[in-house]
Scaffold this motif. Structure first.
Motif, PDB file in Angstrom:
ATOM      1  N   ILE A   1       0.803  -1.531  -0.072  1.00  0.00           N
ATOM      2  CA  ILE A   1      -0.185  -0.012   0.036  1.00  0.00           C
ATOM      3  C   ILE A   1       0.939   0.822  -0.441  1.00  0.00           C
ATOM      4  CG2 ILE A   1      -1.674   1.313   2.219  1.00  0.00           C
ATOM      5  CD1 ILE A   1      -2.655  -1.617   2.658  1.00  0.00           C
ATOM      6  N   PHE A   2       2.088   1.271   0.501  1.00  0.00           N
ATOM      7  CA  PHE A   2       2.947   2.134   1.368  1.00  0.00           C
ATOM      8  C   PHE A   2       3.837   2.963  -0.673  1.00  0.00           C
ATOM      9  CE2 PHE A   2       3.079   1.894   5.975  1.00  0.00           C
ATOM     10  CZ  PHE A   2       2.177   2.381   5.687  1.00  0.00           C
ATOM     11  N   ASN A   3       2.972   1.514  -1.072  1.00  0.00           N
ATOM     12  CA  ASN A   3       3.945   1.515  -2.260  1.00  0.00           C
ATOM     13  C   ASN A   3       3.279   1.813  -3.795  1.00  0.00           C
ATOM     14  OD1 ASN A   3       7.012   0.872  -1.867  1.00  0.00           O
ATOM     15  ND2 ASN A   3       6.391  -0.898  -1.747  1.00  0.00           N
ATOM     16  N   LEU A   4       2.043   2.404  -3.215  1.00  0.00           N
ATOM     17  CA  LEU A   4       1.151   3.256  -4.487  1.00  0.00           C
ATOM     18  C   LEU A   4       1.812   4.558  -4.316  1.00  0.00           C
ATOM     19  CD1 LEU A   4      -2.579   1.782  -3.036  1.00  0.00           C
ATOM     20  CD2 LEU A   4      -0.410   0.955  -5.138  1.00  0.00           C
ATOM     21  N   PRO A   5       1.423   4.627  -5.332  1.00  0.00           N
ATOM     22  CA  PRO A   5       2.186   5.925  -6.553  1.00  0.00           C
ATOM     23  C   PRO A   5       1.468   7.428  -5.088  1.00  0.00           C
ATOM     24  CG  PRO A   5       1.585   5.424  -8.277  1.00  0.00           C
ATOM     25  CD  PRO A   5       1.026   4.374  -6.558  1.00  0.00           C
ATOM     26  N   CYS A   6      -0.040   7.132  -5.281  1.00  0.00           N
ATOM     27  CA  CYS A   6      -0.172   8.086  -4.291  1.00  0.00           C
ATOM     28  C   CYS A   6       0.194   8.086  -2.585  1.00  0.00           C
ATOM     29  CB  CYS A   6      -1.888   8.301  -4.045  1.00  0.00           C
ATOM     30  SG  CYS A   6      -2.713   6.660  -3.708  1.00  0.00           S
ATOM     31  N   ILE A   7       0.648   6.771  -2.134  1.00  0.00           N
ATOM     32  CA  ILE A   7       0.866   7.016  -0.983  1.00  0.00           C
ATOM     33  C   ILE A   7       2.130   7.287  -1.120  1.00  0.00           C
ATOM     34  CG2 ILE A   7       0.597   5.436   1.004  1.00  0.00           C
ATOM     35  CD1 ILE A   7      -1.918   6.315   0.338  1.00  0.00           C
ATOM     36  N   GLN A   8       2.457   6.887  -1.621  1.00  0.00           N
ATOM     37  CA  GLN A   8       4.232   7.251  -1.179  1.00  0.00           C
ATOM     38  C   GLN A   8       4.709   8.440  -2.456  1.00  0.00           C
ATOM     39  OE1 GLN A   8       6.255   5.715  -5.105  1.00  0.00           O
ATOM     40  NE2 GLN A   8       8.138   4.566  -3.891  1.00  0.00           N
ATOM     41  N   GLN A   9       4.167   8.654  -2.989  1.00  0.00           N
ATOM     42  CA  GLN A   9       4.830  10.468  -2.426  1.00  0.00           C
ATOM     43  C   GLN A   9       4.562  11.913  -1.685  1.00  0.00           C
ATOM     44  OE1 GLN A   9       2.531  11.744  -6.673  1.00  0.00           O
ATOM     45  NE2 GLN A   9       3.533  10.357  -8.138  1.00  0.00           N
ATOM     46  N   ARG A  10       3.131  11.265  -1.252  1.00  0.00           N
ATOM     47  CA  ARG A  10       2.945  11.863   0.010  1.00  0.00           C
ATOM     48  C   ARG A  10       3.968  11.856   1.191  1.00  0.00           C
ATOM     49  NH1 ARG A  10      -1.800  15.155   2.439  1.00  0.00           N
ATOM     50  NH2 ARG A  10      -1.721  14.971   4.536  1.00  0.00           N
ATOM     51  N   LEU A  11       3.904  10.247   1.129  1.00  0.00           N
ATOM     52  CA  LEU A  11       4.635   9.771   2.541  1.00  0.00           C
ATOM     53  C   LEU A  11       6.579  10.817   2.063  1.00  0.00           C
ATOM     54  CD1 LEU A  11       5.164   8.255   5.230  1.00  0.00           C
ATOM     55  CD2 LEU A  11       5.589   6.338   3.625  1.00  0.00           C
ATOM     56  N   GLN A  12       6.506  10.629   0.621  1.00  0.00           N
ATOM     57  CA  GLN A  12       8.042  10.968   0.182  1.00  0.00           C
ATOM     58  C   GLN A  12       8.254  12.616   0.920  1.00  0.00           C
ATOM     59  OE1 GLN A  12       9.090   9.911  -3.626  1.00  0.00           O
ATOM     60  NE2 GLN A  12       9.796   8.064  -2.755  1.00  0.00           N
ATOM     61  N   ARG A  13       7.164  12.977   0.306  1.00  0.00           N
ATOM     62  CA  ARG A  13       6.948  14.600   1.450  1.00  0.00           C
ATOM     63  C   ARG A  13       7.002  15.352   2.710  1.00  0.00           C
ATOM     64  NH1 ARG A  13       1.660  16.701  -1.872  1.00  0.00           N
ATOM     65  NH2 ARG A  13       2.690  19.005  -1.238  1.00  0.00           N
ATOM     66  N   ILE A  14       5.992  14.267   3.371  1.00  0.00           N
ATOM     67  CA  ILE A  14       6.567  14.835   4.612  1.00  0.00           C
ATOM     68  C   ILE A  14       8.029  14.117   5.530  1.00  0.00           C
ATOM     69  CG2 ILE A  14       5.619  13.630   6.460  1.00  0.00           C
ATOM     70  CD1 ILE A  14       3.044  12.743   5.278  1.00  0.00           C
ATOM     71  N   ARG A  15       8.722  13.280   4.501  1.00  0.00           N
ATOM     72  CA  ARG A  15      10.277  12.672   5.123  1.00  0.00           C
ATOM     73  C   ARG A  15      10.922  13.551   4.716  1.00  0.00           C
ATOM     74  NH1 ARG A  15       9.548   5.896   4.664  1.00  0.00           N
ATOM     75  NH2 ARG A  15       8.363   5.549   6.234  1.00  0.00           N
ATOM     76  N   ARG A  16      10.544  14.313   3.579  1.00  0.00           N
ATOM     77  CA  ARG A  16      11.792  15.605   2.811  1.00  0.00           C
ATOM     78  C   ARG A  16      11.202  17.261   3.963  1.00  0.00           C
ATOM     79  NH1 ARG A  16      11.138  14.628  -3.359  1.00  0.00           N
ATOM     80  NH2 ARG A  16      12.414  12.565  -3.250  1.00  0.00           N
ATOM     81  N   GLY A  17      10.069  17.137   4.555  1.00  0.00           N
ATOM     82  CA  GLY A  17      10.069  18.687   5.778  1.00  0.00           C
ATOM     83  C   GLY A  17       8.819  18.696   5.681  1.00  0.00           C
ATOM     84  N   TRP A  18       8.269  18.025   4.106  1.00  0.00           N
ATOM     85  CA  TRP A  18       6.438  19.008   4.678  1.00  0.00           C
ATOM     86  C   TRP A  18       5.555  18.719   5.373  1.00  0.00           C
ATOM     87  CZ3 TRP A  18       1.517  16.411   4.218  1.00  0.00           C
ATOM     88  CH2 TRP A  18       0.783  17.328   3.319  1.00  0.00           C
ATOM     89  N   GLU A  19       4.985  19.682   5.457  1.00  0.00           N
ATOM     90  CA  GLU A  19       4.311  19.492   6.738  1.00  0.00           C
ATOM     91  C   GLU A  19       2.033  20.090   6.278  1.00  0.00           C
ATOM     92  OE1 GLU A  19       5.248  20.407  10.622  1.00  0.00           O
ATOM     93  OE2 GLU A  19       6.517  21.650  10.146  1.00  0.00           O
ATOM     94  N   LYS A  20       1.732  19.165   7.095  1.00  0.00           N
ATOM     95  CA  LYS A  20       0.184  18.722   6.599  1.00  0.00           C
ATOM     96  C   LYS A  20      -0.318  20.585   7.648  1.00  0.00           C
ATOM     97  CE  LYS A  20      -2.919  16.245   8.401  1.00  0.00           C
ATOM     98  NZ  LYS A  20      -3.946  15.127   8.762  1.00  0.00           N
ATOM     99  N   GLY A  21      -1.154  21.537   6.779  1.00  0.00           N
ATOM    100  CA  GLY A  21      -1.544  22.720   7.338  1.00  0.00           C
ATOM    101  C   GLY A  21      -0.449  23.894   7.739  1.00  0.00           C
ATOM    102  N   ARG A  22       0.418  23.403   7.245  1.00  0.00           N
ATOM    103  CA  ARG A  22       1.246  24.897   7.059  1.00  0.00           C
ATOM    104  C   ARG A  22       1.620  24.990   5.666  1.00  0.00           C
ATOM    105  NH1 ARG A  22       6.889  24.360  10.961  1.00  0.00           N
ATOM    106  NH2 ARG A  22       6.063  26.936  10.318  1.00  0.00           N
ATOM    107  N   TYR A  23       0.856  26.195   6.045  1.00  0.00           N
ATOM    108  CA  TYR A  23       1.305  27.240   4.153  1.00  0.00           C
ATOM    109  C   TYR A  23       2.152  28.414   4.167  1.00  0.00           C
ATOM    110  CZ  TYR A  23      -2.651  23.655   3.240  1.00  0.00           C
ATOM    111  OH  TYR A  23      -3.342  22.653   3.409  1.00  0.00           O
TER     112      TYR A  23
END
Length: 505
Positions: free
Chosen positions: A462-484
């Motif tokens: 499931i984590f290797n699905l493109p939609c999940i994998q991309q979101r997880l990679q963004r989070i691990r690169r410093g992206w945070e939900k709710g901060r704009y």
């Protein structure tokens, strides 16, 4: 008194590594401590050693091999001179102290008081305390602090107590390379660190003298990082052993009045070991799945994991090694199965029955293929586990870059889990649907072991699905939900529009 300077509370390594490879030759004399190129080389300096025991002898050997001049102080130099290398000068303690400014105190704490007669000649010298306690936190005051209280006019440095006499004689490549150092005097600490570096070790700054108690406790701890994994493995072994005992020994006795106790030493144990190995391997990768779920749920990598998950993540190496240990034992036990006398009797009994029933062909194609695949997949799984175990050793891991280490431990580790799952499935084959396999209505053991590994494999997919994998990679690169961060873009006419374009940071 020690000339105290501001202490570093951290544990920064004073020297990141060494470039000398042959421990039989004098090691580097020109490699300096990182961040300060003004320090003169330590090799060639005269070093004193007080004591004539095993550690003092090993220390003298290592110092001589590293290019230092060594003078050993002993209460009976004539009798002890033959124990030390010929390049080392063995003399009375008072004479040895006068010839050097850096002295390794290689005597037990109980004998520190015998050095009080040397207090006058020790003024201004650097004393390196290498002693250890016999029990953890045996005294409120560390050995180094006690030595400093006896000789207030000296500068005391704690170090070399985590290095064994064997490591000193064999060289840093055959043992722990780290030398933990602490002192209230920065210059003395840096001097001792330089000596450790030239000897081929990696000095680590542990801060002020208050850290001495912790450093002295380190050699006394017995596998501190292994307690939880060992108890986990023992708990799983007891549970699966009891479950298999009920199915393989107690059930035949209750239902058929057959004595199967002979199965306990080999067969029941051999059925239990792969269950423990398989589940332990899945527990290596389960905390990573839970950590990823936490990051996806909270939308950030900066939220701290719960303590239990953090501890779990830190013990993955030990859990994996125990998994390999159980798998290796399973392979040895399986190899020994045909050697049992009970197996030979059963083989003869089967042959006699076939002769009586006049069965000439007992070849079952499906069973032949099942066993061929089962053994082949098991060998591959054990080979991958061996690779994971070898690369987890510090000497091997240090030779790999991060991408290589991550590929072996993460990618090949997951492949090992998948192949182990195939090994388990081919063992069970269609027997999971045979009602005769459910003893006391209990399912076969291998069906229970599949729960956690299959959950981990499904989550990884499931984590290797493109939609999940991309979101997880963004989070691990410093992206945070709710901060704009919002940017208001001007229109083509140069006027600002009412619309706003948001950009996530």
């Amino acid at each position: 008194m020690d000339t105290a300077s501001p202490c570093s509370p951290g544990s920064d390594a004073l020297q990141p590594g060494m470039s000398g490879r042959d421990m039989a030759k004098p090691l580097l004399g020109h490699q300096t401590i990182e961040g300060d190129a003004s320090i003169t080389p330590a090799a060639g300096r005269t070093i004193g050693v007080l004591g004539s025991g095993d550690f003092a002898r090993s220390l003298a050997i290592r110092l001589v091999c590293s290019g230092f001049k060594v003078v050993v102080g002993s209460r009976n130099p004539r009798r002890k001179a033959g124990l030390f290398p010929s390049a080392a000068e063995v003399t009375l303690q008072a004479e040895a102290v006068k010839k050097t400014d850096i002295i390794f105190v290689a005597v037990f704490r109980e004998h520190y008081s015998t050095l009080c007669d040397l207090a006058d000649v020790l003024v201004g010298k650097i004393l390196v305390d290498v002693s250890n306690n016999t029990e953890i936190n045996h005294r409120k005051e560390s050995n180094a602090e006690y030595l400093a209280s006896l000789f207030p006019a000296c500068t005391v440095v704690k170090g070399f107590n985590v290095v064994s006499a064997w490591t000193l004689q064999s060289g840093a490549r055959d043992g722990n390379k780290q030398v933990l150092i602490c002192s209230n005097n920065q210059e003395a600490k840096r001097t001792v660190a330089e000596i450790a570096q030239v000897m081929g070790f990696t000095p680590v700054d542990m801060g002020c003298m208050s850290s001495a108690s912790e450093i002295e406790n380190i050699p006394l701890r017995l596998l501190p990082a292994w307690k939880i994994p060992i108890f986990l493995a023992l708990g799983l072994f007891i549970c699966f052993f009891t479950y298999n005992l009920i199915r393989q020994v107690i059930h035949p006795y209750v239902r058929e009045q057959k004595n199967k106790l002979y199965k306990i030493p080999i067969e029941v144990v051999n059925t239990t070991l792969p269950c423990v190995a398989y589940v332990m391997l899945s527990l290596v990768y389960l905390p990573g799945v839970l950590a990823a779920c936490s990051q996806l749920y909270y939308g950030t990598k900066y939220r701290r994991f719960p303590d239990w998950l953090d501890q779990w993540l830190q013990h993955r190496k030990q859990i994996g090694l125990l998994s390999f240990f159980c798998a290796a034992l399973h392979a040895v036990y399986s190899f020994c199965l045909p050697m049992r006398r009970s197996h030979r009797y059963q083989l003869i009994e089967t042959a006699v029955k076939q002769a009586v029933e006049k069965k000439m062909n007992i070849w079952v194609e499906e069973e032949v293929w099942r066993m061929e695949i089962y053994i082949s997949v098991g060998i591959i799984a054990l080979g991958l586990l061996s690779l994971l175990a070898i690369t987890s050793l510090p000497s091997i891991a240090n030779s790999l870059n991060w991408r290589e280490f991550s590929f072996i431990q993460s990618t090949l580790g997951f492949i090992a889990l998948v192949i182990s799952t195939l090994h388990t499935l081919t063992y069970g084959w269609s027997r999971a649907f045979d009602e005769n396999q459910y003893k006391f209505y209990l399912p076969p053991t291998y069906t229970l072991t599949l729960l956690v590994p299959c959950t981990v494999i499904l989550a990884k997919v499931i984590f290797n699905l493109p939609c999940i994998q991309q979101r997880l990679q963004r989070i691990r690169r410093g992206w945070e939900k709710g901060r704009y961060v919002k940017f208001v873009l001007p229109s083509a006419t140069g006027e600002y529009t009412s619309g706003e374009t948001s950009s996530n940071v």
